[in-house]
Design an enzyme around this catalytic site. Structure first.
Site, PDB file in Angstrom:
ATOM      1  N   HIS A   1      25.066 -41.196  11.919  1.00  0.00           N
ATOM      2  CA  HIS A   1      25.732 -41.671  10.692  1.00  0.00           C
ATOM      3  C   HIS A   1      26.687 -42.828  10.943  1.00  0.00           C
ATOM      4  O   HIS A   1      27.602 -43.053  10.150  1.00  0.00           O
ATOM      5  CB  HIS A   1      26.452 -40.501  10.002  1.00  0.00           C
TER       6      HIS A   1
ATOM      7  N   ASN B   1      29.030 -21.838  15.289  1.00  0.00           N
ATOM      8  CA  ASN B   1      29.643 -22.119  13.984  1.00  0.00           C
ATOM      9  C   ASN B   1      30.572 -20.959  13.621  1.00  0.00           C
ATOM     10  O   ASN B   1      30.487 -19.883  14.200  1.00  0.00           O
ATOM     11  CB  ASN B   1      28.548 -22.278  12.900  1.00  0.00           C
TER      12      ASN B   1
HETATM   13  C1  BJW Z   1      33.199 -25.082  12.743  1.00  0.00           C
HETATM   14  C2  BJW Z   1      34.543 -25.200  13.031  1.00  0.00           C
HETATM   15  C3  BJW Z   1      34.893 -24.904  14.341  1.00  0.00           C
HETATM   16  C4  BJW Z   1      34.325 -25.719  10.990  1.00  0.00           C
HETATM   17  N1  BJW Z   1      33.978 -24.541  15.231  1.00  0.00           N
HETATM   18  N2  BJW Z   1      32.302 -24.719  13.633  1.00  0.00           N
HETATM   19  C5  BJW Z   1      15.993 -33.744   1.438  1.00  0.00           C
HETATM   20  C6  BJW Z   1      16.365 -32.749   0.579  1.00  0.00           C
HETATM   21  C7  BJW Z   1      17.488 -32.898  -0.235  1.00  0.00           C
HETATM   22  C8  BJW Z   1      18.265 -34.047  -0.196  1.00  0.00           C
HETATM   23  C9  BJW Z   1      17.890 -35.042   0.661  1.00  0.00           C
HETATM   24  C10 BJW Z   1      16.776 -34.900   1.458  1.00  0.00           C
HETATM   25  N3  BJW Z   1      16.642 -36.020   2.207  1.00  0.00           N
HETATM   26  C11 BJW Z   1      17.658 -36.855   1.893  1.00  0.00           C
HETATM   27  C12 BJW Z   1      18.424 -36.288   0.947  1.00  0.00           C
HETATM   28  C13 BJW Z   1      19.620 -36.877   0.328  1.00  0.00           C
HETATM   29  C14 BJW Z   1      20.860 -36.807   1.165  1.00  0.00           C
HETATM   30  C15 BJW Z   1      21.190 -35.346   1.425  1.00  0.00           C
HETATM   31  O1  BJW Z   1      21.004 -34.829   2.495  1.00  0.00           O
HETATM   32  N4  BJW Z   1      21.739 -34.672   0.448  1.00  0.00           N
HETATM   33  C16 BJW Z   1      22.086 -33.263   0.566  1.00  0.00           C
HETATM   34  C17 BJW Z   1      23.586 -33.124   0.685  1.00  0.00           C
HETATM   35  C18 BJW Z   1      21.537 -32.523  -0.596  1.00  0.00           C
HETATM   36  N5  BJW Z   1      20.730 -37.538   2.407  1.00  0.00           N
HETATM   37  C19 BJW Z   1      20.892 -38.849   2.468  1.00  0.00           C
HETATM   38  O2  BJW Z   1      21.135 -39.498   1.465  1.00  0.00           O
HETATM   39  C20 BJW Z   1      20.729 -39.539   3.812  1.00  0.00           C
HETATM   40  N6  BJW Z   1      19.903 -40.671   3.662  1.00  0.00           N
HETATM   41  C21 BJW Z   1      18.591 -40.583   3.487  1.00  0.00           C
HETATM   42  O3  BJW Z   1      17.980 -39.551   3.565  1.00  0.00           O
HETATM   43  O4  BJW Z   1      17.997 -41.781   3.231  1.00  0.00           O
HETATM   44  C22 BJW Z   1      16.615 -41.824   2.922  1.00  0.00           C
HETATM   45  C23 BJW Z   1      16.245 -43.282   2.658  1.00  0.00           C
HETATM   46  C24 BJW Z   1      15.142 -43.804   3.294  1.00  0.00           C
HETATM   47  C25 BJW Z   1      14.789 -45.146   3.058  1.00  0.00           C
HETATM   48  C26 BJW Z   1      15.576 -45.937   2.216  1.00  0.00           C
HETATM   49  C27 BJW Z   1      16.691 -45.396   1.608  1.00  0.00           C
HETATM   50  C28 BJW Z   1      17.036 -44.063   1.836  1.00  0.00           C
HETATM   51  C29 BJW Z   1      22.066 -40.056   4.315  1.00  0.00           C
HETATM   52  C30 BJW Z   1      23.064 -38.978   4.598  1.00  0.00           C
HETATM   53  C31 BJW Z   1      24.400 -39.620   4.999  1.00  0.00           C
HETATM   54  C32 BJW Z   1      25.506 -38.605   5.167  1.00  0.00           C
HETATM   55  N7  BJW Z   1      26.740 -39.306   5.281  1.00  0.00           N
HETATM   56  C33 BJW Z   1      27.975 -38.543   5.513  1.00  0.00           C
HETATM   57  C34 BJW Z   1      29.151 -39.532   5.473  1.00  0.00           C
HETATM   58  C35 BJW Z   1      29.177 -40.358   6.745  1.00  0.00           C
HETATM   59  C36 BJW Z   1      30.219 -41.394   6.700  1.00  0.00           C
HETATM   60  C37 BJW Z   1      31.624 -40.845   6.698  1.00  0.00           C
HETATM   61  O5  BJW Z   1      32.032 -40.122   7.612  1.00  0.00           O
HETATM   62  O6  BJW Z   1      32.325 -41.165   5.756  1.00  0.00           O
HETATM   63  O7  BJW Z   1      27.895 -37.876   6.774  1.00  0.00           O
HETATM   64  S1  BJW Z   1      28.213 -37.208   4.360  1.00  0.00           S
HETATM   65  C38 BJW Z   1      28.916 -36.094   5.525  1.00  0.00           C
HETATM   66  O8  BJW Z   1      28.043 -34.944   5.713  1.00  0.00           O
HETATM   67  C39 BJW Z   1      28.929 -36.848   6.865  1.00  0.00           C
HETATM   68  C40 BJW Z   1      28.515 -35.756   7.819  1.00  0.00           C
HETATM   69  O9  BJW Z   1      28.028 -36.339   9.019  1.00  0.00           O
HETATM   70  C41 BJW Z   1      27.497 -34.992   7.041  1.00  0.00           C
HETATM   71  C42 BJW Z   1      27.261 -33.600   7.539  1.00  0.00           C
HETATM   72  O10 BJW Z   1      28.422 -32.842   7.481  1.00  0.00           O
HETATM   73  P1  BJW Z   1      28.741 -31.787   8.632  1.00  0.00           P
HETATM   74  O11 BJW Z   1      28.999 -32.485   9.891  1.00  0.00           O
HETATM   75  O12 BJW Z   1      27.719 -30.740   8.648  1.00  0.00           O
HETATM   76  O13 BJW Z   1      30.167 -31.233   8.143  1.00  0.00           O
HETATM   77  P2  BJW Z   1      30.507 -30.098   7.063  1.00  0.00           P
HETATM   78  O14 BJW Z   1      31.906 -30.298   6.647  1.00  0.00           O
HETATM   79  O15 BJW Z   1      29.491 -30.044   5.993  1.00  0.00           O
HETATM   80  O16 BJW Z   1      30.352 -28.739   7.866  1.00  0.00           O
HETATM   81  C43 BJW Z   1      31.209 -28.397   8.932  1.00  0.00           C
HETATM   82  C44 BJW Z   1      30.637 -27.140   9.587  1.00  0.00           C
HETATM   83  O17 BJW Z   1      31.426 -26.847  10.725  1.00  0.00           O
HETATM   84  C45 BJW Z   1      30.659 -25.901   8.693  1.00  0.00           C
HETATM   85  O18 BJW Z   1      29.426 -25.211   8.813  1.00  0.00           O
HETATM   86  C46 BJW Z   1      31.793 -25.052   9.268  1.00  0.00           C
HETATM   87  O19 BJW Z   1      31.565 -23.653   9.140  1.00  0.00           O
HETATM   88  C47 BJW Z   1      31.784 -25.471  10.706  1.00  0.00           C
HETATM   89  N8  BJW Z   1      33.069 -25.404  11.386  1.00  0.00           N
HETATM   90  N9  BJW Z   1      35.224 -25.568  11.872  1.00  0.00           N
HETATM   91  C48 BJW Z   1      32.682 -24.434  14.804  1.00  0.00           C
HETATM   92  N10 BJW Z   1      36.229 -24.963  14.705  1.00  0.00           N
END
Ligand code: BJW
Ligand code: ZN
Length: 249
Positions: free
Chosen positions: A119, A212
């Protein structure tokens, strides 16, 4: 099922290639807020409302302010024992890669050598219009303009609806498809296409272990889940793995 570390350690002992997919949870102990769950809000905005091109088009100043705030916070934090345990892991196995969804650079800061950023990186900038990387100063509230085309500058991160860097996703798929052990650490497993990478490792018959606080949609395909904080669980298990390796040598 709550994990049994002796099975994972045996798998690590025999592994040639180990891959780790990380998310925001690994950086939580460093003081970087996760996206979802408690503490996932900034001034009443959900990250999903700000991390999009349409949010930037609607109110670039608001999105820019959020990123300045996060950059400032991230520039003051340090890697935690969870990141450091993954550096240790890289030193203990023949081949290891960290695939991260995080943009905070903490894996690189801790010393991990093979890091695949899915990302982007919050410390880099590029032009919203032409995509050219921007090296200028970005500290002030005024959003800089691209010297090439005059477009607004934005962080070099991947927003919803944008494609992931092609080389990063290709490399991540290659690593996942040939690994023996695949660890999933601190991700909610709901953001695609990152959330599908463990499925590639599953199809390649890798051993999957998740770290997790709670179960996630990925838990179903994991051989085991270690519930608890990554900054405690990873050092514990990788420390035991190191001891077992040392006893054998
Ligand atoms: C602990 C802990 C501790 C806490 N120890 N554990 C298929 C199906 C449905 C939707 C889609 C799909 N394909 C694509 C999509 C759309 C979309 C998507 O996924 N949407 C869903 C949300 C429904 N995806 C996209 O749009 C992606 N692009 C794409 O697919 O493009 C296709 C395309 C092709 C060609 C042309 C054009 C387009 C892009 C996704 C980009 C995500 N960006 C972000 C922001 C990044 C920039 C920034 O930082 O500002 O990325 S969003 C945000 O979520 C960030 C993260 O990397 C990402 C994931 O989050 P993460 O890391 O999992 O964090 P949390 O907070 O969700 O979870 C934390 C976890 O830790 C929890 O489980 C806790 O329990 C745990 N935890 N403390 C261990 N101490
Ligand atoms: Zn430009």
């Amino acid at each position: 099922m709550n994990g049994n570390s002796s099975e994972l350690i045996s798998r690590l002992m025999n592994a040639r290639s180990v891959v780790v997919l990380t998310g925001a949870g690994i950086s939580a102990a460093s003081g970087v807020p996760t996206f979802r769950g408690e503490g996932g809000l900034w001034k009443n905005y959900r990250p999903e409302e700000l991390a999009t091109p349409s949010a930037f088009l609607r109110d670039a100043g608001l999105v820019w302010e959020w990123y300045l705030w996060r950059r400032d916070l991230i520039s003051q934090v340090k890697p935690n024992p969870g990141h450091q345990a993954l550096v240790e892991l890289e030193n203990l196995v023949p081949d290891c890669a960290v695939i991260t969804q995080n943009v905070d650079n903490l894996h690189q800061d801790s010393g991990s050598r093979k890091v695949i950023e899915l990302h982007g990186n919050i410390m880099r900038n590029k032009c919203f219009e032409c995509g050219k990387m921007y090296q200028g100063e970005v500290k002030s509230d005024a959003i800089p303009h691209c010297p090439e085309c005059g477009g607004l500058i934005r962080p070099d991160v991947v927003w919803f609806g944008e494609p992931l860097p092609e080389h990063a996703i290709r490399e991540a798929h290659q690593y996942a498809g040939k690994c023996d052990v695949f660890l999933i650490v601190g991700t909610s497993g709901i953001v695609e296409p990152a959330a599908s990478i463990p499925f590639i490792a599953r199809s390649a018959n890798a051993y999957l272990a998740e770290f997790n606080l709670n179960s996630t949609p990925i838990s179903e395909i994991c051989d085991e889940t270690f519930f608890g904080e990554a900054d405690k669980k990873l050092p514990e298990i990788i420390g035991d793995f190191k001891k077992r390796k040392r006893n054998l040598s």
